[in-house]
Motif scaffolding. Sequence first.
Motif, short mmCIF file in Angstrom:
data_model
loop_
_atom_site.label_atom_id
_atom_site.label_comp_id
_atom_site.label_asym_id
_atom_site.label_seq_id
_atom_site.Cartn_x
_atom_site.Cartn_y
_atom_site.Cartn_z
N MET A 71 11.29 -18.25 -0.45
CA MET A 71 11.82 -17.16 -0.11
C MET A 71 10.82 -16.08 -0.18
SD MET A 71 14.12 -15.81 1.53
CE MET A 71 14.79 -14.24 1.97
N LYS A 72 10.19 -16.02 -1.51
CA LYS A 72 9.32 -15.18 -1.67
C LYS A 72 7.88 -14.88 -1.05
CE LYS A 72 6.68 -13.11 -5.99
NZ LYS A 72 6.12 -13.37 -7.21
N THR A 73 7.54 -16.11 -0.63
CA THR A 73 6.46 -16.35 0.25
C THR A 73 6.73 -15.63 1.63
OG1 THR A 73 5.55 -18.13 -0.76
CG2 THR A 73 4.78 -17.66 1.42
N LYS A 74 7.92 -15.96 2.23
CA LYS A 74 8.14 -15.42 3.37
C LYS A 74 8.53 -13.83 3.42
CE LYS A 74 10.75 -19.59 4.70
NZ LYS A 74 12.01 -20.19 5.04
N LEU A 75 9.10 -13.48 2.26
CA LEU A 75 9.17 -11.99 2.23
C LEU A 75 7.82 -11.12 2.19
CD1 LEU A 75 10.85 -9.30 1.83
CD2 LEU A 75 11.04 -9.76 -0.57
N LEU A 76 6.77 -11.79 1.19
CA LEU A 76 5.55 -11.05 1.15
C LEU A 76 4.79 -11.14 2.48
CD1 LEU A 76 4.48 -12.42 -2.49
CD2 LEU A 76 5.01 -10.07 -1.80
N ALA A 77 5.05 -12.33 3.34
CA ALA A 77 4.29 -12.48 4.56
C ALA A 77 4.65 -11.50 5.57
CB ALA A 77 4.53 -13.90 5.08
N VAL A 78 6.22 -11.25 5.62
CA VAL A 78 6.82 -10.21 6.26
C VAL A 78 6.27 -8.81 6.18
CG1 VAL A 78 8.98 -9.14 7.05
CG2 VAL A 78 8.79 -11.64 7.00
N ILE A 79 6.21 -8.52 4.80
CA ILE A 79 5.86 -7.12 4.47
C ILE A 79 4.35 -6.99 4.98
CG2 ILE A 79 5.15 -5.78 2.54
CD1 ILE A 79 7.42 -6.77 1.08
N ALA A 80 3.45 -7.73 4.80
CA ALA A 80 2.04 -7.75 4.97
C ALA A 80 1.91 -7.33 6.85
CB ALA A 80 1.19 -9.06 4.75
N CYS A 81 2.84 -8.07 7.36
CA CYS A 81 2.63 -8.07 8.83
C CYS A 81 3.37 -6.87 9.16
CB CYS A 81 3.79 -9.32 9.38
SG CYS A 81 2.75 -10.77 9.24
N ILE A 82 4.39 -6.25 8.56
CA ILE A 82 4.99 -4.96 8.99
C ILE A 82 3.70 -3.96 8.83
CG2 ILE A 82 6.57 -3.20 8.47
CD1 ILE A 82 8.66 -5.26 8.01
N LEU A 83 3.16 -3.77 7.57
CA LEU A 83 1.87 -3.08 7.41
C LEU A 83 0.95 -3.14 8.56
CD1 LEU A 83 1.46 -3.62 3.62
CD2 LEU A 83 2.25 -1.59 4.84
N TRP A 84 0.70 -4.32 8.91
CA TRP A 84 -0.48 -4.58 10.08
C TRP A 84 0.16 -3.95 11.38
CZ3 TRP A 84 -1.19 -10.15 7.84
CH2 TRP A 84 -2.49 -10.02 6.96
N GLY A 85 1.40 -4.05 11.46
CA GLY A 85 2.09 -3.69 12.48
C GLY A 85 1.90 -2.14 12.92
N SER A 86 2.07 -1.34 11.68
CA SER A 86 2.02 -0.12 11.84
C SER A 86 0.66 0.56 12.09
CB SER A 86 2.37 0.65 10.37
OG SER A 86 1.60 0.35 9.47
N ALA A 87 -0.54 -0.05 12.03
CA ALA A 87 -1.70 0.06 12.16
C ALA A 87 -2.15 0.68 13.56
CB ALA A 87 -3.04 -0.95 11.80
N PHE A 88 -1.28 0.21 14.53
CA PHE A 88 -1.54 0.64 15.99
C PHE A 88 -1.21 1.94 16.08
CE2 PHE A 88 -0.56 -3.86 15.77
CZ PHE A 88 -1.58 -4.61 16.40
N ALA A 89 -0.14 2.50 15.62
CA ALA A 89 0.31 3.61 15.98
C ALA A 89 -0.48 4.71 15.29
CB ALA A 89 1.70 3.91 15.68
N GLY A 90 -0.95 4.39 13.94
CA GLY A 90 -1.80 5.29 12.92
C GLY A 90 -3.26 5.26 13.66
N ALA A 91 -3.83 4.35 14.06
CA ALA A 91 -4.94 4.16 14.92
C ALA A 91 -5.18 5.10 16.18
CB ALA A 91 -5.51 3.02 15.16
N LYS A 92 -4.26 4.99 16.88
CA LYS A 92 -3.89 5.97 18.06
C LYS A 92 -3.90 7.53 17.66
CE LYS A 92 -4.05 3.13 21.77
NZ LYS A 92 -5.18 3.48 22.81
N ILE A 93 -3.20 7.95 16.45
CA ILE A 93 -3.29 9.27 15.83
C ILE A 93 -4.90 9.41 15.59
CG2 ILE A 93 -2.60 10.85 14.32
CD1 ILE A 93 0.12 9.08 14.13
N GLY A 94 -5.50 8.74 14.87
CA GLY A 94 -6.65 8.95 14.40
C GLY A 94 -7.75 9.11 15.68
#
Length: 297
Positions: A1-24
């Motif tokens: 369960m811990k592995t899945k949670l950490l994997a999801v957290i990392a993926c949500i972080l990466w998903g937020s990069a698209f919007a941040g990059a467009k602003i940059g």
Amino acid sequence: MKTKLLAVIACILWGSAFAGAKIGFEYTTPLHLSGMRFTLAGILLIPLLIYRKVDWKNNLKEWRYMLLFGFLQTFLQYGLFFMGLDKVPAAISAIIIGGGPLFVALMAHFTIPDDKLTLRKSLAILLGLTGIVFISITKGGTIHTDFVFYTGIILLMISNIVGASTNIIVAKNRNRVSPIMLTAFANFTGGILLYAVSFFIEDWHIKDYTAEFYIAWLWLALIPAAGFSIWYTLLQKPQIKVSELNVWKFVVPVAGVILSWLIVPGEYPDIYSVCGIIVITLSLVILQTQPRKKIIR
């Protein structure tokens, strides 16, 4: 369960990069922004290396391996990613990058003995790539009228392939170096390379940045610093298969698309983007589903 949670957290972080990059991109060029992002990401990890008491001397003996990794993962993969993202809407970019696990599954079959490609994985790859092609065609028009869009699609696809190879490299070199040291070294060296190259091939200059830019820059730097530290730590666990862990990256396009719709001006939901999410997510669900074992009476 811990592995899945950490994997999801990392993926949500990466998903937020698209919007941040467009602003940059509103303030500077793709490679310049990418270089600034990863150089800062490497620096931000230094306090964590000190806190975790990582053996710098022993890890730096593998500087050639880490330098090669920095060239592949940071310079090549993310240089291509940022150039592609500059030519393609953030939401569509998130969908394309979301097909990354399919490339990982395919490469793992040929390079890792206990991670073979099954009929289930093959079906998932075919379905996922169909979704990517569908999105590309419906959103891009014809190649004669939207050459820039298709160039961006190709750059993002190559970025996916390079990203798959770096996952395989980490999985095959477990415990060679500290995952945090690998992330910091790769981010910093790759960031410097991106920054230097941008000086020669892009038309940028120092100018006044607003608070919006600095917030986006800091967030973009925190994403690889935290995301890759988590991901490489998980990949180094011997019981985890690289193709199965990468299945969790289906969260990336979903998070990226939704955040782009919420944050980036001019980005909004449409039937093609929604279909792309459904098709690629379905392919990754198939990839994750384990076949039931027959019960012998």
